[in-house]
Design a protein around this motif. Structure first.
Motif, PDB file in Angstrom:
ATOM      1  N   PHE A   6      -7.183   3.151  36.781  1.00 56.21           N
ATOM      2  CA  PHE A   6      -6.977   2.286  37.993  1.00 56.21           C
ATOM      3  C   PHE A   6      -7.895   0.916  37.154  1.00 56.21           C
ATOM      4  O   PHE A   6      -8.004  -0.338  37.873  1.00 56.21           O
ATOM      5  CB  PHE A   6      -9.292   3.054  38.468  1.00 56.21           C
ATOM      6  N   ASP A   7      -8.936   1.292  36.149  1.00 53.43           N
ATOM      7  CA  ASP A   7      -8.537  -0.245  35.446  1.00 53.43           C
ATOM      8  C   ASP A   7      -7.306  -0.635  35.198  1.00 53.43           C
ATOM      9  O   ASP A   7      -7.603  -2.118  35.602  1.00 53.43           O
ATOM     10  CB  ASP A   7      -9.805   0.132  33.688  1.00 53.43           C
ATOM     11  N   LYS A   8      -6.653  -0.394  34.439  1.00 55.16           N
ATOM     12  CA  LYS A   8      -5.575  -1.948  33.999  1.00 55.16           C
ATOM     13  C   LYS A   8      -5.022  -1.956  34.907  1.00 55.16           C
ATOM     14  O   LYS A   8      -4.267  -3.097  35.123  1.00 55.16           O
ATOM     15  CB  LYS A   8      -4.117  -0.120  33.550  1.00 55.16           C
ATOM     16  N   LEU A   9      -4.412  -1.681  36.198  1.00 59.74           N
ATOM     17  CA  LEU A   9      -3.589  -1.311  37.488  1.00 59.74           C
ATOM     18  C   LEU A   9      -5.321  -2.598  38.875  1.00 59.74           C
ATOM     19  O   LEU A   9      -4.784  -3.196  39.794  1.00 59.74           O
ATOM     20  CB  LEU A   9      -3.465  -0.552  38.853  1.00 59.74           C
ATOM     21  N   ASP A  10      -6.319  -3.149  38.538  1.00 58.78           N
ATOM     22  CA  ASP A  10      -7.423  -3.190  39.140  1.00 58.78           C
ATOM     23  C   ASP A  10      -7.231  -3.387  40.496  1.00 58.78           C
ATOM     24  O   ASP A  10      -7.500  -3.516  41.255  1.00 58.78           O
ATOM     25  CB  ASP A  10      -7.214  -4.889  39.073  1.00 58.78           C
ATOM     26  N   LEU A  11      -7.364  -1.988  40.223  1.00 55.41           N
ATOM     27  CA  LEU A  11      -7.367  -1.132  41.774  1.00 55.41           C
ATOM     28  C   LEU A  11      -8.536  -1.373  42.638  1.00 55.41           C
ATOM     29  O   LEU A  11      -8.968  -1.175  43.780  1.00 55.41           O
ATOM     30  CB  LEU A  11      -6.629   0.106  41.844  1.00 55.41           C
ATOM     31  N   ASP A  24       7.737   5.948  42.750  1.00 52.65           N
ATOM     32  CA  ASP A  24       8.408   5.219  42.258  1.00 52.65           C
ATOM     33  C   ASP A  24       7.851   4.247  40.954  1.00 52.65           C
ATOM     34  O   ASP A  24       8.534   3.997  40.141  1.00 52.65           O
ATOM     35  CB  ASP A  24       9.350   5.090  42.869  1.00 52.65           C
ATOM     36  N   MET A  25       6.837   2.811  41.162  1.00 53.72           N
ATOM     37  CA  MET A  25       5.793   3.065  39.994  1.00 53.72           C
ATOM     38  C   MET A  25       5.188   3.420  39.123  1.00 53.72           C
ATOM     39  O   MET A  25       5.021   2.719  38.436  1.00 53.72           O
ATOM     40  CB  MET A  25       5.209   0.996  40.987  1.00 53.72           C
ATOM     41  N   GLN A  26       4.561   4.348  39.320  1.00 49.07           N
ATOM     42  CA  GLN A  26       4.125   5.131  38.117  1.00 49.07           C
ATOM     43  C   GLN A  26       4.952   5.704  36.831  1.00 49.07           C
ATOM     44  O   GLN A  26       5.383   5.660  36.564  1.00 49.07           O
ATOM     45  CB  GLN A  26       3.290   7.136  38.722  1.00 49.07           C
ATOM     46  N   GLY A  27       3.537   5.136  35.894  1.00 48.30           N
ATOM     47  CA  GLY A  27       4.018   4.818  34.572  1.00 48.30           C
ATOM     48  C   GLY A  27       4.861   3.196  34.431  1.00 48.30           C
ATOM     49  O   GLY A  27       5.685   2.783  32.882  1.00 48.30           O
ATOM     50  N   GLY A  85      -0.361  -7.107  40.251  1.00 44.55           N
ATOM     51  CA  GLY A  85       1.176  -7.821  40.897  1.00 44.55           C
ATOM     52  C   GLY A  85       1.976  -6.523  40.731  1.00 44.55           C
ATOM     53  O   GLY A  85       2.836  -7.279  41.662  1.00 44.55           O
ATOM     54  N   ASP A  86       2.444  -6.265  39.864  1.00 50.78           N
ATOM     55  CA  ASP A  86       3.761  -5.592  40.255  1.00 50.78           C
ATOM     56  C   ASP A  86       3.391  -4.669  40.916  1.00 50.78           C
ATOM     57  O   ASP A  86       4.616  -4.388  41.458  1.00 50.78           O
ATOM     58  CB  ASP A  86       3.788  -4.370  38.878  1.00 50.78           C
ATOM     59  N   ILE A  87       2.704  -3.562  41.564  1.00 52.25           N
ATOM     60  CA  ILE A  87       2.701  -2.683  42.942  1.00 52.25           C
ATOM     61  C   ILE A  87       2.690  -3.711  43.967  1.00 52.25           C
ATOM     62  O   ILE A  87       3.089  -3.263  44.590  1.00 52.25           O
ATOM     63  CB  ILE A  87       0.730  -2.280  42.614  1.00 52.25           C
ATOM     64  N   ILE A  88       1.951  -5.130  44.233  1.00 51.17           N
ATOM     65  CA  ILE A  88       2.106  -5.391  45.138  1.00 51.17           C
ATOM     66  C   ILE A  88       3.694  -6.272  45.656  1.00 51.17           C
ATOM     67  O   ILE A  88       4.889  -5.958  46.007  1.00 51.17           O
ATOM     68  CB  ILE A  88       1.203  -6.685  45.115  1.00 51.17           C
TER      69      ILE A  88
END
Length: 664
Positions: free
Chosen positions: A622-627, A643-646, A652-655
């Motif tokens: 949560f903290d790493k990805l700024d959720l 598919d993006m887990q890990g 930004g990577d998620i978006i």
């Protein structure tokens, strides 16, 4: 049918538009009538001046607990439980003797003993396995009943009803200390259960591993709680989608695709079997016969279709559907009836359990054998309004389906859906409809009820709802308001009336309302459905103040923890709809901090799942990805993209993954 479908769709569309307008108008404060402050009722407890019988008087007692010399394992447990709790209450340990000892004036008689016939009798045939009596006979107290669970239930009922104990969850048990233990001098209780099978638990960790919780709340279907004979045993009437396990596609499909359903495109699919095929019937029959033969004393087993609405459309299946009134359950019921006859010849007591669900939800013309249990699954009904009188299209349809099953089936159980599956913590106020629904099920032939949920903590009044189910499955006509008040008073402490007002607010004021002549409804799916929690800004502020006041009045840490846990549902709802401290009409630092605090709290309180099989991310993720910049529905990898887990290092990577639909 076309006109009916058009009108139904039009109503849904109009109510959706109205819901959007309500959301926008309340968000911008256009519709925002004032709400009067809540003033708790000044409750004066009634003084009981009835004659009393003293069991323990300031550290001393002349009473002994009497059990039968040939007491059943559960009756032995009942005597031990009674002694242990009386000692916890008073500090006095009463001796336990068998009925071989001479009769004394002051006895607490537990279970079947040779004392029966001297001032009282116990009709065990009428009480069955679970019924009990609690009775005073002169200076004696009698607690006796069915030798499997009845006497045990009677002991806990006595402790709750006459000594103010309560088992509210696995870790919230109320056992008041009393130097003097008095009970009414004239007690004459006789109780039997309304429902034969009772699995009321929505919140598994809070109930599953506590035998005393299950016994006190007379829940005979909570797995892993009371399985041993000493604890009365449980009824294992559990269901499941298991056709694929009985006839695995890896074994049969390649060589025998005809064993599987022919879909509407004329293609064989492994989603469900073709149950008119004699070879398929033999596979299922052999499975059942082997199971019953190799497991003497087996109480039940499951044969149900897979979790799919697909059914076979081959000519043979279609012919059976037509003979059964056009319902696609026809092949399943005919196959089960044939299997049930063979099972009955081996073990007449063994039951076959199946599901009235999806493509098997409609009742057939052919009656169901008496050794089959049908779980009726009202998954699409409205839980805001009583099923018996609701006008919602799906509820009307389900009501007819249930009524049809009650005419052809002796053993109907209900598979209840009292949570919103899109988000476990989301408020889901079912309490107005709960008791009427249970009464309706009972009077139309249901004999068991299983509550479905796997929530990991009490994030949404789940312990209270489980407790209420337990009480109402035993006696559907108990005073619902009194039950809710008792639970809240004990579970939340001095601020309980504020929480009761909150539950009234979200149940009565803000749920299932009639808007512009169209009544809105609440289903177990769709977090943003019309009519679910339509609130104004003032109502939101009002509810915030109710929670704050209740928490300020909590005297014990465990009461505050219960309040914080249940408040998660309110805060999650606000976060998902951008209300209050989560509103986007304020500095991002404010609402992101609120998101951060909510996630930290739900993690620390033990909430692990957003919805079934959909775990929250870890706090580190949560903290790493700024959720904190996203709302709760996107705090799981299912929504972020498994598919993006890990692989994702930041938001930004998620978006970017969403935009490009390409793995990082």
């Amino acid at each position: 049918m076309e006109l009916t479908g058009f009108l139904s769709g039009a109503k849904e569309f109009i109510s959706s538009i109205l819901a959007v307008l309500i959301f926008l108008s309340s968000s911008f404060g256009i519709v925002n009538p004032p709400v009067e402050p809540f003033v708790p009722e000044n409750i004066v407890e009634e003084v009981d001046n009835s004659p009393k019988m003293t069991l323990i008087d300031t550290g001393a007692s002349a009473y002994v607990i009497v059990k039968g010399a040939a007491a059943s394992p559960s009756e032995n447990t009942a005597a031990l439980k009674l002694r242990a709790y009386l000692q916890q209450i008073s500090g006095v340990e009463l001796p336990i003797v068998t009925d071989a000892a001479p009769a004394a004036e002051k006895e607490i008689i537990v279970g079947r003993t040779n004392r029966e016939g001297a001032g009282y009798t116990v009709d065990r045939a009428a009480l069955g396995d679970e019924g009990f009596i609690i009775k005073t006979v002169g200076a004696k107290l009698v607690i006796a009943g069915g030798e499997k669970r009845g006497t045990l239930y009677g002991v806990f009922d006595f402790l709750e009803k006459f000594l103010d104990c309560a088992w509210l969850s696995a870790d919230t048990t109320i056992v008041p200390e009393k130097a003097t233990v008095c009970i009414p001098a004239a007690i004459d209780e006789y109780e039997t259960p309304a429902f034969m099978f009772r699995q009321p638990s929505l919140c598994k960790p809070e109930t599953t591993f506590s035998a005393d919780y299950a016994l006190a709340n007379k829940a005979n279907g909570i797995a892993y709680s009371v399985e041993s004979e000493e604890l009365g045993g449980m009824l294992p009437y559990y269901m499941g989608h298991n056709a694929a396990l009985i006839m695995p596609e890896s074994v049969y499909f390649a060589d025998h695709p005809e064993y599987y359903a022919l879909n509407e495109d004329g293609v064989r699919t492994t989603e469900n079997p073709c149950m008119s095929n004699p070879a398929v019937i033999k596979i299922f029959t052999d499975y059942a016969v082997d199971l019953v033969t190799n497991n003497p004393g087996l109480q039940c087993f499951q044969i149900s279709l897979n979790d799919s609405g697909e059914y076979c459309r081959c000519d043979a299946c279609e012919a059976i559907y037509a003979e059964e009134g056009g319902v696609t359950t026809g092949t399943l019921v005919r196959m089960l009836n044939a299997i049930a006859d063979q099972v009955a010849a081996i073990n007449p007591e063994c039951k076959i359990i199946t599901l009235a669900y999806a493509c098997s939800v409609d009742a057939t013309i052919t009656p169901v054998r008496d050794n089959i249990i049908v779980y009726f699954c009202p998954i699409s009904m409205c839980y805001a309004h009583p099923l018996e009188t609701d006008t919602y299209d799906e509820s009307v349809k389900l009501r007819k389906q249930f009524d049809d099953w009650s005419k052809i089936c002796k053993n109907i159980f209900i598979f209840e859906y009292p949570v919103i599956y899109d988000m476990y913590p989301h408020p889901y106020p079912i309490w107005d409809a709960m008791q009427p629904n249970i009464q309706y099920y009972l009077k139309n032939g249901a004999t068991g009820l299983y509550v479905d949920s796997n929530a990991s903590c009490d994030a949404n009044f789940l312990c209270m709802t489980s407790w209420l189910y337990a009480k109402l499955l035993w006696d559907p006509y108990e005073d619902m308001d009194a039950l809710m008040s008792r639970f809240m008073r004990l579970y939340f402490g001095d601020g309980w009336q504020y929480i009761k007002e909150y539950t009234r607010m979200i149940s009565v004021e803000c749920n299932g309302k009639t808007i512009a002549g169209i009544q809105t409804h609440m289903k177990c799916f769709d977090l943003n459905q019309p009519g679910l929690m339509a609130m104004t800004k003032n109502q939101i502020t009002y509810c915030d103040e109710l929670w704050a006041k209740a928490k300020s009045l909590a005297k014990e840490d465990w009461q505050l923890n219960n309040l914080r846990s249940c408040e998660i549902s309110w805060r999650s709802w606000k976060a998902c709809h951008f209300y209050g401290e989560f509103s986007r009409f304020q500095a991002p630092s404010v609402w992101t901090a609120s998101n951060q605090k909510l996630f930290e709290d739900l993690t620390s309180l033990g909430l692990t799942q957003f919805d079934p099989g959909n775990d929250y991310v870890t706090l580190e993720e949560f903290d790493k990805l700024d959720l904190k910049y996203l709302y709760p529905q996107y705090w799981t990898w299912r929504q972020l993209g498994k598919d993006m887990q890990g692989k994702a290092d930041n938001l930004g990577d998620i978006i970017w993954g969403w935009i490009t639909d390409i793995e990082i």
